[in-house]
Motif scaffolding. Structure first.
Motif, PDB file in Angstrom:
ATOM      1  N   GLU A  83     -12.506  17.096  32.049  1.00  0.00           N
ATOM      2  CA  GLU A  83     -11.723  18.570  31.384  1.00  0.00           C
ATOM      3  C   GLU A  83     -10.370  18.189  31.355  1.00  0.00           C
ATOM      4  N   GLU A  84      -9.793  17.640  32.392  1.00  0.00           N
ATOM      5  CA  GLU A  84      -8.228  17.827  32.746  1.00  0.00           C
ATOM      6  C   GLU A  84      -7.773  16.712  31.483  1.00  0.00           C
ATOM      7  N   ALA A  85      -8.268  15.614  31.693  1.00  0.00           N
ATOM      8  CA  ALA A  85      -8.108  14.640  30.612  1.00  0.00           C
ATOM      9  C   ALA A  85      -8.203  14.823  29.197  1.00  0.00           C
ATOM     10  N   ARG A  86      -9.160  15.349  29.191  1.00  0.00           N
ATOM     11  CA  ARG A  86      -9.092  15.857  27.505  1.00  0.00           C
ATOM     12  C   ARG A  86      -8.167  16.945  27.198  1.00  0.00           C
ATOM     13  N   ARG A  87      -7.683  17.835  28.180  1.00  0.00           N
ATOM     14  CA  ARG A  87      -6.636  18.751  27.951  1.00  0.00           C
ATOM     15  C   ARG A  87      -5.204  17.863  27.722  1.00  0.00           C
ATOM     16  N   GLN A  88      -5.233  16.753  28.661  1.00  0.00           N
ATOM     17  CA  GLN A  88      -3.650  16.144  28.500  1.00  0.00           C
ATOM     18  C   GLN A  88      -3.818  15.347  27.318  1.00  0.00           C
TER      19      GLN A  88
END
Length: 128
Positions: A83-88
Motif C-alpha cells: 500500500e505504501e509502495a503504491r502510494r509512492q
C-alpha cells in the motif's frame, strides 16, 4: 473494452514501479526480494526473453509472463508495504517517469553476465 485494457496497463505500470520501491523495504522477506529482483529486471529490461518479431510467441512475454510475474510478486509482499509502495509509485509517476540508474546498471550487468556465459559455452563447445 479498450479503455479497460488501458486502465489495466496503467495499474500494471504503477505496480511495477511499486515493486521496485517495495523491494527496498526491510519488512519484505529475502526470498521475495530475490523474486522481485528477477521480475523487476525482466519487466524493465529492454531485451525480451522472446523477441517481439517472433510471430505470436514474441508477445507471449509481454502479455503473459510479465503480468504473471508481477501478480506472483504482489502476493509475496505484506499488504501494508505494498500500500505504501503504491502510494509512492503514484506520486513518482505523476512527477514524470521514475529513473533508476542503479537499476539500469543492474539490468545491463545481468545481461552482460548472461552474454558472457553464453559466449563461454559456445567457445567451449566449438573447441571440443
Amino acid at each position: 473494452m479498450m479503455e479497460k485494457l488501458k486502465s489495466r496497463a496503467r495499474v500494471l505500470k504503477r505496480d511495477a514501479y511499486a515493486l521496485t520501491i517495495a523491494a527496498r523495504d526491510p519488512r519484505v522477506p529475502w526470498y521475495a526480494k530475490v523474486f522481485l529482483g528477477l521480475v523487476i529486471a525482466h519487466t524493465f529490461s529492454p531485451i525480451d526473453l522472446i523477441p517481439d518479431f517472433v510471430p505470436v510467441l514474441g508477445y507471449l512475454d509481454d502479455l503473459i509472463i510479465t503480468p504473471l510475474g508481477i501478480a506472483l510478486a504482489l502476493k509475496m509482499i505484506p499488504p501494508a508495504v505494498m500500500e505504501e509502495a503504491r502510494r509512492q509509485s503514484e506520486e513518482l509517476l505523476q512527477q514524470g517517469k521514475p529513473v533508476s540508474r542503479a537499476g539500469a546498471i543492474l539490468v545491463i550487468g545481468l545481461w552482460l553476465v548472461v552474454l558472457t556465459i553464453l559466449v563461454w559455452l559456445i567457445v567451449r563447445a566449438v573447441n571440443k
